[in-house]
Motif scaffolding. Structure first.
Motif, PDB file in Angstrom:
ATOM      1  N   ASP A  40      36.928  47.767  38.911  1.00  0.00           N
ATOM      2  CA  ASP A  40      37.050  48.640  40.079  1.00  0.00           C
ATOM      3  C   ASP A  40      38.518  49.039  40.296  1.00  0.00           C
ATOM      4  O   ASP A  40      39.355  48.219  40.657  1.00  0.00           O
ATOM      5  CB  ASP A  40      36.510  47.884  41.304  1.00  0.00           C
ATOM      6  CG  ASP A  40      36.478  48.754  42.542  1.00  0.00           C
ATOM      7  OD1 ASP A  40      37.184  49.788  42.566  1.00  0.00           O
ATOM      8  OD2 ASP A  40      35.738  48.404  43.470  1.00  0.00           O
ATOM      9  N   ALA A  73      39.994  48.362  43.783  1.00  0.00           N
ATOM     10  CA  ALA A  73      40.367  46.965  44.009  1.00  0.00           C
ATOM     11  C   ALA A  73      41.664  46.640  43.270  1.00  0.00           C
ATOM     12  O   ALA A  73      42.532  45.940  43.787  1.00  0.00           O
ATOM     13  CB  ALA A  73      39.250  46.043  43.537  1.00  0.00           C
ATOM     14  N   LEU A  78      45.214  45.226  44.969  1.00  0.00           N
ATOM     15  CA  LEU A  78      45.941  44.017  44.568  1.00  0.00           C
ATOM     16  C   LEU A  78      47.366  44.354  44.129  1.00  0.00           C
ATOM     17  O   LEU A  78      48.318  43.658  44.464  1.00  0.00           O
ATOM     18  CB  LEU A  78      45.202  43.297  43.430  1.00  0.00           C
ATOM     19  CG  LEU A  78      43.806  42.754  43.762  1.00  0.00           C
ATOM     20  CD1 LEU A  78      43.177  42.122  42.521  1.00  0.00           C
ATOM     21  CD2 LEU A  78      43.857  41.737  44.888  1.00  0.00           C
ATOM     22  N   LEU A 108      42.448  38.405  37.867  1.00  0.00           N
ATOM     23  CA  LEU A 108      41.833  37.933  39.118  1.00  0.00           C
ATOM     24  C   LEU A 108      40.471  38.586  39.319  1.00  0.00           C
ATOM     25  O   LEU A 108      39.504  37.924  39.694  1.00  0.00           O
ATOM     26  CB  LEU A 108      42.725  38.310  40.304  1.00  0.00           C
ATOM     27  CG  LEU A 108      43.759  37.307  40.778  1.00  0.00           C
ATOM     28  CD1 LEU A 108      44.607  37.923  41.876  1.00  0.00           C
ATOM     29  CD2 LEU A 108      43.093  36.041  41.307  1.00  0.00           C
ATOM     30  N   LEU A 109      40.400  39.885  39.045  1.00  0.00           N
ATOM     31  CA  LEU A 109      39.145  40.606  39.276  1.00  0.00           C
ATOM     32  C   LEU A 109      38.068  40.183  38.278  1.00  0.00           C
ATOM     33  O   LEU A 109      36.894  40.074  38.629  1.00  0.00           O
ATOM     34  CB  LEU A 109      39.372  42.123  39.204  1.00  0.00           C
ATOM     35  CG  LEU A 109      40.204  42.703  40.353  1.00  0.00           C
ATOM     36  CD1 LEU A 109      40.458  44.187  40.128  1.00  0.00           C
ATOM     37  CD2 LEU A 109      39.517  42.490  41.697  1.00  0.00           C
ATOM     38  N   ALA A 153      36.907  36.806  39.312  1.00  0.00           N
ATOM     39  CA  ALA A 153      36.079  36.939  40.518  1.00  0.00           C
ATOM     40  C   ALA A 153      34.678  37.419  40.154  1.00  0.00           C
ATOM     41  O   ALA A 153      33.688  37.004  40.752  1.00  0.00           O
ATOM     42  CB  ALA A 153      36.735  37.920  41.491  1.00  0.00           C
TER      43      ALA A 153
END
Lengths: 253, 457
Positions: free
Chosen positions: B394, B397, B401, B414-415, B418
């Protein structure tokens, strides 16, 4: 602090900004108004370095640095912060981890070691209390299940943690959400220092009441066509944008 | 000619040796398997359940087999230490297809047997004879439609043909295994090698156990593994399986898991593929007793030219059973992965509740994913839903960040982490969940050098 000179920018090949000039000094609050589609959001996205927007001409100098040369993350480290109009939900990334990664990246940029865990958690607690965000939000995913008001409070919380010098408050369409505007404006005021500046994007008089801006700019068709003090904002609230557009058309003839 | 021929030849030539080094229950179904394989080539893209993995091609190389059971083996107790921090497990090692002596036997509670299939065949022959190759021989897929033409899985047949030993676990009624039983599978040899592994797990009424299955392989040799697991959960038994695959890009594995569940039993199968070459997992779970619950979850992190395929069938035979599938893939490089998950609701399986979700991230333009959730329902009072998504990271997103100062690489990491997190959250053992989460992070960082604690020398 910030100087935008003859800025042209386009998105997907379509030119949106057509020569924006804007100077913001230390400690000043500027409001940017303008009809829908005039380029307000484009300007904010260009300032933070959204790769979808292409700068075709002009320059932006931020505290002596060429802002356009910096990545979005480096702009952040240099002190640029955007309070997003609709902050995105990122499930699976906890607020605590998010803030730790953000803060330590900034420290690394300035050659500092990561903040010790205990100190970090203490700081987080203090900032949270300052902006009135409950503890349980810290273990949740970023904005996950947050209400509109909580998301705005979370933006201000992040601002408190990162201590930017220049904040962009994008409130383009949130005028009907009175709480959102109030939270953002009060939050900014609370964190404001003589050095911190802001560019506030809004349609709404209420924002002017909360923030008492030093300058108001009106963006029409990708150019700033009128500037004034707070009273210009109130006049727009009364009369709309048409008279300014007409004035601008006459000038360009 | 199918590549199965070389294995049939091998079987015919060495049948005596093969059977001599094995036990009667394992020898019993070999002839039928040979007969089946003589008429059926190994499956490839033309077979519905193998359309994403060409098994025939994977079995083409001339692999060696350890038929004499005399191959010098690494002693895993001396060279390998596999552990999860803050978690006490009972560890059993299987090197290639040889089960090593179980040193934690004295820590087992009364009523739990962990041993080899061959020893179990001597000590409790009635159990082995009753359960061995029962679930694996029953192919439920189209049985209700094509009674005359029950399809068997040729890989399972091949395993049955050549397997010489395996792991046997029996848990008596009402017994709960406090510590997780960790089975570490190692592929280790100086030559290309094929291992045929077998697991038989029988949990009686109200029994409870957690399993951690780790798969590792030495670098530099091509290993091919077939693994057939049979799980029997009696009434109210509760079994959780967590499997972690961290092998090599030249490793190929075919894992077929057969589950039979009785009333109100709960079985969860959670598989994480961190590093692999070619990996296919097939799960056939039959919910035979009222109110049984089956959860299948999986996470795949693949790059390079890795290929991962999960083919899941949950067969609702009895009433009021529940099932849930959750599979999340993050694919980079030129990796290719497939998910095909089918929920079959048989006539009479009223009040079935099922949920299927397959979500995929392709982070490189050359990665490919096939996602195929399927429902086949022959009852009218059921609630079944399914969803499938394939997308890229995304961008909104990512910008969010980065705007907060997180460097792009870190933000992507991180994404991705997640995204996988939902699957990790299904792990009910806290220490294991944290460990897996850490390993997933290391994997995304490209810093995974074995599971750190699991050192191989």
């Amino acid at each position: 602090m910030l100087e935008i000179r003859n800025l042209h920018a386009s998105v997907e090949g379509k030119e949106i900004l057509r020569g924006v000039n804007l100077t913001i000094g230390d400690g000043e609050v500027h409001v940017l108004m303008g009809p829908n589609g005039s380029g307000k959001s484009t300007l904010s996205h260009v300032l933070v370095g959204n790769p979808k927007f292409e700068v075709t001409k002009g320059e932006i100098v931020f505290n002596g640095k060429d802002l356009l040369e910096l990545s979005p993350e480096d702009r952040s480290h240099e002190g640029v912060f955007m309070s997003f109009q609709a902050p995105i939900e990122i499930p699976g990334v906890s607020m605590t981890n998010f803030m730790r990664a953000a803060l330590n990246a900034k420290r690394k940029y300035f050659g500092q070691d990561p903040m010790p865990a205990a100190e970090f958690l203490k700081m987080l607690r203090e900032k949270r209390k300052l902006v009135g965000l409950d503890a349980h939000f810290m273990s949740r995913g970023v904005n996950e299940g947050f209400s509109g008001g909580e998301r705005k409070r979370n933006e201000i919380f992040q601002m408190a943690v990162l201590e930017p010098t220049f904040s962009i408050l994008d409130e383009t369409d949130s005028g009907l959400d009175v709480d959102a505007l109030r939270i953002v404006a009060e939050g900014f005021n609370q964190l404001r220092t003589p050095k911190t500046s802001a560019l506030v994007i809004t349609h709404y008089q209420r924002m002017l009441d909360y923030l008492t801006p030093d300058f108001v700019h009106v963006l029409v068709n990708g150019r700033i066509v009128k500037e004034g003090n707070a009273s210009l904002g109130y006049e727009i609230e009364q009369r709309g944008f048409d008279w300014i557009k007409e004035e601008a058309d006459r000038q360009s003839l | 000619m199918s590549n199965v021929q070389q294995y049939l030849d091998l079987y015919r030539e060495h049948r005596e040796l093969l059977e001599q080094k094995s036990s009667a229950p394992l020898n019993a179904p070999r002839a039928a398997a040979a007969e089946y394989l003589a008429d059926h080539p190994l499956p490839g893209k033309r077979n519905e359940r193998y359309k994403y993995t060409d098994a025939d091609a994977a079995f083409a190389p001339n692999f060696g087999l350890n038929l004499h059971r005399a191959l010098a083996l690494r002693n895993p107790y001396a060279s390998c230490h596999c552990s999860v921090p803050d978690m006490s497990t009972l560890v059993l090692y299987v090197v290639n297809d040889v089960v090593f002596p179980f040193r934690d036997a004295d820590r087992l509670p009364e009523g739990v047997t962990v041993t080899t299939l061959n020893r179990a065949a001597e000590e409790c022959p009635e159990l082995v004879e009753r359960y061995y190759h029962r679930a694996a021989a029953a192919e439920p897929a189209n049985a209700h439609k094509h009674i005359d033409r029950v399809e068997r899985d040729a890989v399972t047949q091949l395993n049955t043909l050549l397997v010489q030993d395996g792991v046997f676990v029996h848990i008596e009624a009402g017994v709960q295994l406090e510590h997780t039983l960790q089975i570490v599978f190692l592929s280790s040899s100086r030559h290309v090698l094929m291992s045929n592994r077998r697991l038989l797990i029988v949990a009686e009424e109200d029994a409870k156990a957690d399993f951690l299955l780790c798969e590792h392989a030495d670098a530099g040799h091509g290993f091919l593994t077939t693994q057939v697991t049979e799980v029997y959960a009696a009434d109210r038994a509760c079994l959780n399986f967590y499997s972690l695959e961290e092998t090599q890009p030249d490793n190929a594995r075919f894992s077929n898991i057969y589950v039979e569940q009785q009333a109100e039993s709960r079985v969860s199968l959670n598989g994480i593929a961190l590093v692999t070459g070619l990996s296919r997992t097939m799960i056939n779970a039959r919910l035979l007793g009222v109110g049984a619950d089956c959860q299948t979850t999986g996470a795949v992190i693949a790059d390079g030219r890795q290929q991962v395929d999960n083919s899941i069938l949950v067969d609702h035979v009895a009433e009021a059973c529940t099932s849930d599938m959750l599979f999340k893939y993050v694919l980079d490089g030129e990796s290719e992965a497939a998910f095909s998950g089918k929920v079959l609701v048989r006539p009479g399986a009223q009040r079935t509740l099922s949920h299927q979700n397959s979500a995929n991230l392709c982070v490189s333009p050359d990665a490919r994913v096939h996602s195929q959730p399927m429902l086949e329902i022959y009852a009218d009072d059921v609630r079944c839903n399914h969803g499938s998504t394939i997308g890229k990271l995304d961008e909104t997103a990512l910008l969010y960040l980065r705007q907060r100062g997180i460097p792009e690489k870190e933000a992507r990491l991180l994404l991705q982490h997640a995204f996988i997190n939902d699957v990790l959250q299904r792990v009910q053992i806290d220490a294991l969940r944290e460990r897996l989460s850490y390993l997933v992070e290391m994997r995304f960082r490209g810093e995974l050098r074995h599971c750190k604690n699991c050192r191989h020398h």
